[in-house]
Design a protein around this motif. Sequence first.
Motif, PDB file in Angstrom:
ATOM      1  N   ASP A 115       1.075  -1.161   0.035  1.00 37.22           N
ATOM      2  CA  ASP A 115      -0.054  -0.014  -0.070  1.00 37.22           C
ATOM      3  C   ASP A 115       0.996   1.215   0.008  1.00 37.22           C
ATOM      4  O   ASP A 115       0.268   2.337  -0.459  1.00 37.22           O
ATOM      5  N   ASP A 121      -8.601   2.836   0.824  1.00 39.92           N
ATOM      6  CA  ASP A 121      -9.878   2.393   0.057  1.00 39.92           C
ATOM      7  C   ASP A 121      -9.343   1.936  -1.404  1.00 39.92           C
ATOM      8  O   ASP A 121      -9.845   1.003  -2.031  1.00 39.92           O
ATOM      9  N   ALA A 124      -7.503  -1.416  -1.280  1.00 42.84           N
ATOM     10  CA  ALA A 124      -8.740  -2.299  -0.809  1.00 42.84           C
ATOM     11  C   ALA A 124      -9.318  -2.578  -2.335  1.00 42.84           C
ATOM     12  O   ALA A 124      -9.768  -3.581  -2.704  1.00 42.84           O
ATOM     13  N   THR A 128      -9.732  -6.247  -4.417  1.00 41.88           N
ATOM     14  CA  THR A 128     -11.119  -6.844  -4.786  1.00 41.88           C
ATOM     15  C   THR A 128     -11.067  -6.926  -6.304  1.00 41.88           C
ATOM     16  O   THR A 128     -11.486  -7.974  -7.054  1.00 41.88           O
ATOM     17  N   ARG A 159      -5.919  -1.013   8.595  1.00 42.85           N
ATOM     18  CA  ARG A 159      -5.503  -1.111   7.218  1.00 42.85           C
ATOM     19  C   ARG A 159      -5.752  -2.485   7.099  1.00 42.85           C
ATOM     20  O   ARG A 159      -6.321  -3.130   5.929  1.00 42.85           O
ATOM     21  N   ALA A 162      -9.083  -3.663   6.612  1.00 49.16           N
ATOM     22  CA  ALA A 162      -9.915  -3.417   5.402  1.00 49.16           C
ATOM     23  C   ALA A 162      -9.483  -4.293   4.259  1.00 49.16           C
ATOM     24  O   ALA A 162     -10.359  -4.729   3.348  1.00 49.16           O
ATOM     25  N   TYR A 163      -8.197  -4.588   4.221  1.00 46.21           N
ATOM     26  CA  TYR A 163      -7.727  -5.532   3.249  1.00 46.21           C
ATOM     27  C   TYR A 163      -8.330  -6.983   3.272  1.00 46.21           C
ATOM     28  O   TYR A 163      -8.516  -7.729   2.169  1.00 46.21           O
ATOM     29  N   GLN A 165     -11.153  -7.778   4.494  1.00 41.28           N
ATOM     30  CA  GLN A 165     -12.641  -7.448   4.106  1.00 41.28           C
ATOM     31  C   GLN A 165     -12.593  -7.443   2.435  1.00 41.28           C
ATOM     32  O   GLN A 165     -13.808  -7.873   1.834  1.00 41.28           O
ATOM     33  N   ALA A 166     -11.536  -6.739   1.888  1.00 38.20           N
ATOM     34  CA  ALA A 166     -11.676  -6.570   0.481  1.00 38.20           C
ATOM     35  C   ALA A 166     -11.379  -7.924  -0.141  1.00 38.20           C
ATOM     36  O   ALA A 166     -11.411  -8.029  -1.420  1.00 38.20           O
TER      37      ALA A 166
END
Length: 263
Positions: A115, A121, A124, A128, A159, A162-163, A165-166
């Motif tokens: 990142d 976002d 992420a 995805t 962070r 979020a990753y 969840q992505a």
Amino acid sequence: MPAPGATSSPFSDLHHADVPLLLPNAWDHASAVAMARQGFPAIGTTSLAVAAAVGLPDGAAATRDETLKLALVLGSQRFLLSVDAENGFSEDPGAVAEFARQLAAVGVVGINLEDGMGAVDRHAAKITAVKSAAPGLFVNARTDTYWLGEHDAAETLSRLDAYQQAGADGVFVPGLADDRQIAALVARLDVPLNVLYSPTGLTVSQLADLGVGRISLGSYLYRRALGAALEALDEIGEGRRVGGRTPTYQETLSLSATAPPRS
């Protein structure tokens, strides 16, 4: 066991074994094949070494073509190949997804995406997009909170959440070295934690006891190889006997032979 919805593959399974996946990182055909002959079932690439070998900067999205060429050379070998793709060589999730699709098409089983302390976002979204374009590719999502940032544990977890969840299959925190912080992250994560090996840090055995799923060597072996060459020059110039392990001409020549593709 892998988290629900995670990629299931031989490469993924190596992250969920009784011992961590120790992943050596190669920079060309010879180094990768030599490492595989040592018994390592999976080999990674290292962006620093790939860049340095061709005289380009690391971390500047300058080695997309070189990385893809190397993947084309190594992707059909018997070992499992994971590619260090910096930030995906683009800020456009669609372009990153297309690069990942090209990697998967030549036999690559994993990709490392960093990142760079950029927008969460956006990173992420890249993850995805990659999982949509190449569902079987193991995505190792790297955050640079310890490599480039302020070693903020809360931001690191935010962070990584979020990753996950992505769609990330694993997460990577280079520079993380404190045993208590590592153990705390392992307890909070749903996917395997990858850390970067340091010769002055925790041993493989200690990291295994903490529950780490993957230990990467990064550019360490490449830098050691450069160091060994420079040491040999010093020894030769000073009239000393050259030490260290040196493959023979025939052993080195054998590394250029084309190995049969993975079955």
